[in-house]
Design an enzyme around this catalytic site. Structure first.
Site, PDB file in Angstrom:
ATOM      1  N   GLN A 120      28.390 -67.709  18.565  1.00 14.32           N
ATOM      2  CA  GLN A 120      29.239 -68.708  19.210  1.00 14.32           C
ATOM      3  C   GLN A 120      30.510 -68.044  19.736  1.00 14.32           C
ATOM      4  OE1 GLN A 120      31.045 -71.257  16.353  1.00 14.32           O
ATOM      5  NE2 GLN A 120      31.406 -72.937  17.762  1.00 14.32           N
ATOM      6  N   SER A 162      36.355 -69.359  19.833  1.00 16.82           N
ATOM      7  CA  SER A 162      37.746 -69.043  19.484  1.00 16.82           C
ATOM      8  C   SER A 162      38.231 -67.795  20.199  1.00 16.82           C
ATOM      9  CB  SER A 162      37.874 -68.808  17.982  1.00 16.82           C
ATOM     10  OG  SER A 162      37.613 -69.977  17.274  1.00 16.82           O
ATOM     11  N   GLU A 205      28.855 -78.337  13.755  1.00 15.93           N
ATOM     12  CA  GLU A 205      29.328 -77.248  12.904  1.00 15.93           C
ATOM     13  C   GLU A 205      29.920 -77.808  11.616  1.00 15.93           C
ATOM     14  OE1 GLU A 205      32.473 -74.837  14.575  1.00 15.93           O
ATOM     15  OE2 GLU A 205      32.012 -73.199  13.193  1.00 15.93           O
TER      16      GLU A 205
END
Lengths: 360, 405
Positions: free
Chosen positions: B112, B115, B242
């Protein structure tokens, strides 16, 4: 643990909740409850009559053949949630749960039927602070009459019949008028305690004290968690509602992060309490894993309900400190409940033996 | 409607046609996917049968009893828990057919890329840029017409990036719009020569996470997920899943971190003190209450009453793990002064309860940071569950390029 407890509310349970809440909304509003606390009738016997004769709720735990509703602890728990939310001054937990359970262990079907109807209020003559287990203080039986003094007996002033554990190992039914019942000035204004003095009172043996008291206090402790859930849920809901309306610094107070985080934490604790209270009620109903589930619920519920009501007083600011606002009724109930049927600490101690986490 | 009996019989057919003993692991997993028994709540043709999610347990139990191999879900958690539901919801037919099968069988691991160093709790502030080359649509609502995107930027806290074949990626496609509106969601090929993965060593000594540097990475427009500029909305599906994945595991009593602590307490009476005993019992009660809360949440989901409890599970789970593992280090006394191994390693999967108490203590510090910090989750509970007002904000209507940074 292969089977999981049923932690939800059934449709019937939700319907029962709605009916009880409607009744309490109409007949148990806060101002009336506050006024009653200083009257000479601290228990609301008209409300008791509506709940019992009107709705049959005193007989939930009693089989239909004995004049009850043949329901389970799950339904009684829902009733207690609503009674806790309203801090209703009725002897439901004392009579319809604790005294009823004591009689269910024994064999006095006639008295059980009267308790199930609600026409007779029964109270187990054991201090409210007593944790599940055998009764520690018992009355003396001399020449067929009972002697002794007990303190801290919840709802005794509303009782028609006292169930007294005596030193011969028996549980005795004593007519309230044969005893001297004196109200004590109680922290909890809506569930007052009293002293009970027996001076040669005649009693009728209705069963064995040891198992009856053990069973009664365990059910009382387990279902108290649902009352504590109702108290805590009221405190959270009312505080959130108030903080959305109350404005300071040109903003709703509930928009400040310091308060939002406190309320979110409190919500999390109440969500946990709901799961624990449902687990205890379901375990009492099914008989599976009951001791652990009741003990876990009581080791958790007291501090959560106390914190919720303390937060309600603090976050309401000055108005929360007034006699006029009902927050203090809930605070006093929550604090008294944290002692009732054993403190959280007493239940943790019991748990140590139940799950084999022994002390040093 | 597919019921339990039908699922049992379909599972038995699968086992008859592909006996686990005589079938290769991957071959069996592919056959299971094609039989619709991978995730029964997915659509037919995509590994499912449009059946209720709660019936998956029926299939799993039959397959486990028959000794069939599984897809090692802990190794492909990001794919299963985050990429798959997002691709299912927003993907084109072609994307769903291309990606879901190898994702589920574990042939292709996913990571993923969300961030960034400058975009943590404020994820929507992300600055990784995706610039259109000729042929890609120029604005929301336009159909793709080939071409590709060129991506530059840096991502961080990327678990499994070093073993991943694909990544779900969000990048800024329009810096002139306010930050939530100029983001687009992509499926990124981790073998692209512009992708550089560097291990990021953490306080446990190992590098479970990575930094990922993206330099002129080319992504064909056919690997865009959802509309141009709609990436924030698409990402919400990923993020919600998540949080469920982190907080929502079903556990037996003493199934979480309280298990090793209780075991140590029982086996090592010489370590016991009264103070530790009181704290142990409190945490045991909290762990059991949290377990029951999670169980109640699952029961609500199973009968179609999704409750707001989900938002709170991760909060409770993080705090408990930290307190329990901290107590266990203290309980161990002199042994608590030791640590099993500080060697830099790159594990392929994360086991929060693995290794010793010191590792658990340090790893659990991440539980209140990863997947949304506890502070942000408390805001979410306060605003979405309790309905309390949001903080006043100054960033919502300003073009991303004009924000302070």
């Amino acid at each position: 643990m292969s089977t999981q407890p049923d932690l939800l509310y059934s449709e019937e349970e939700e319907a029962l909740r709605a009916a009880v809440r409607d009744l309490l909304t109409d007949h148990c509003e806060a101002a009336g409850v506050i006024a009653r606390t200083e009257s000479d009738a601290p228990h609301d016997l008209a409300l008791w009559k509506s709940l019992t004769e009107g709705m049959g709720l005193a007989g939930l735990l009693v089989p239909e053949a004995l004049g009850g509703q043949g329901a389970t602890h799950r339904e009684a728990a829902v009733v207690l949630e609503e009674l806790g939310r309203a801090v209703a001054p009725v002897p439901y937990l004392s009579s319809a749960v604790v005294a009823t359970e004591a009689l269910l262990d024994g064999g006095d079907e006639e008295l059980l039927g009267r308790l199930a109807s609600g026409r007779t209020v029964g109270v187990l003559a054991v201090g409210l602070h007593t944790p599940p287990g055998p009764a520690r203080r018992t009355a003396r039986l001399e020449n067929g009459a009972l002697h002794g003094g007990l303190t801290g007996v919840a709802d005794a002033t509303a009782a028609d019949v006292l169930l007294v554990p005596a030193d011969d190992g028996g549980l005795y039914a004593v007519a309230a008028e044969a005893a001297t019942v004196t109200p004590q000035v109680s922290l909890d204004l809506t569930r007052p305690v009293a002293t009970v003095t027996l001076d040669g009172a005649p009693g009728r043996r209705v069963g064995d004290a040891e198992p009856a008291v053990r069973r009664a206090l365990r059910a009382g402790a387990g279902l108290l968690a649902s009352e504590q859930l109702g108290v805590a849920d009221w405190a959270l809901t009312e505080t959130v509602r108030y903080l959305k309306e109350r404005k300071q610094f040109n903003r709703p107070v509930g928009g400040f992060q310091a308060l939002k985080h406190r309320l979110a934490q409190l919500w999390l604790e109440v969500v946990g309490l709901r799961a624990a209270a449902r687990a205890a009620a379901d375990a009492l109903a099914t008989g599976a894993d009951t001791d652990v589930m009741v003990t876990v619920a009581q080791a958790h519920a007291g501090p959560v309900a106390v914190r919720a009501t303390e937060e309600a007083v603090q976050l309401h600011g000055g108005i929360g400190m007034t006699w006029e606002h009902p927050a203090h009724l809930h605070l006093k109930r929550a604090k008294a409940d944290s002692i009732a049927y054993g403190t959280a600490g007493a239940h943790r101690e019991a748990l140590a033996a139940l799950v084999d986490l022994r002390a040093p | 409607m597919t019921d339990a009996a039908e699922l049992r019989s379909r599972t038995q057919e699968l086992l008859a046609a592909h006996p686990p003993a005589g079938t290769g692991r991957l071959e069996f997993l592919r056959a299971r996917f094609d039989a619709g028994l991978a995730w029964v709540h997915f659509p037919a043709g995509l590994g499912g049968l449009d059946a209720p999610r709660s019936l998956q347990a029926v299939v799993d139990a039959e397959l486990q009893a028959a000794g069939a191999p599984d897809n090692d879900p802990r190794r492909i958690g990001i794919g299963l828990g985050m990429a798959a539901p997002t691709i299912l919801k927003y993907g084109t037919e072609e994307q769903k057919r291309r990606f879901l099968r190898p994702l589920w069988t574990g042939e292709e691991v996913w990571c993923q890329l969300f961030s960034e160093p400058g975009a943590g709790s404020d994820l929507a502030a992300l600055g990784t840029r995706a610039v259109r080359e000729d042929g890609a649509p120029s604005g929301p609502g336009e159909a793709g017409s080939g071409g590709s995107w060129v991506v530059n930027g840096q991502k961080v806290w990327t678990s499994s990036a070093h073993v991943a074949r694909w990544a779900i990626l969000i990048a800024r496609t329009d810096p002139d719009l306010p930050k939530h509106r100029g983001i687009t969601y992509f499926l990124c090929d981790m073998t692209d020569p512009g992708v550089e993965v560097r291990p990021l060593r953490q306080i446990t000594g190992e590098a479970e996470f990575n930094e990922v540097f993206l330099t002129d990475v080319r992504i064909p427009d056919s690997r865009r997920l959802g509309e141009v500029g709609d990436g924030w909305r698409v990402a919400q599906t990923t993020l919600n899943n998540e949080r469920v994945a982190i907080g929502g595991m079903r556990l037996p009593r003493e199934g979480g971190m309280i298990g090793p602590l209780s075991k140590t307490w029982r086996e090592r009476p010489e370590l016991r003190t009264h103070d530790l005993h009181q704290r142990l019992l409190k945490l045991w009660v909290e762990a059991e209450v949290t377990r029951l809360t999670g169980e109640r949440l699952r029961q609500q989901l199973a009968v179609g009453q999704p409750g707001p409890e989900g938002a709170g599970m991760k909060l409770a789970f993080a705090r408990l793990n930290q307190e329990i593992s901290g107590l266990e280090v203290e309980l161990r006394g002199e042994e608590g002064l030791l640590y099993d191994d500080w060697t830099m390693r790159r594990p392929e999967l994360v086991d929060f309860t693995g290794r010793d108490a010191g590792y658990r203590y340090l790893r659990s510090k991440g539980n209140s940071i990863e997947g949304g910090t506890s502070e942000v989750l408390l805001n979410i509970v306060a605003e979405r569950v309790l309905g309390l007002p949001a903080e006043p904000r100054t960033d919502k209507d300003v073009a991303w390029k004009d924000l302070a940074r």
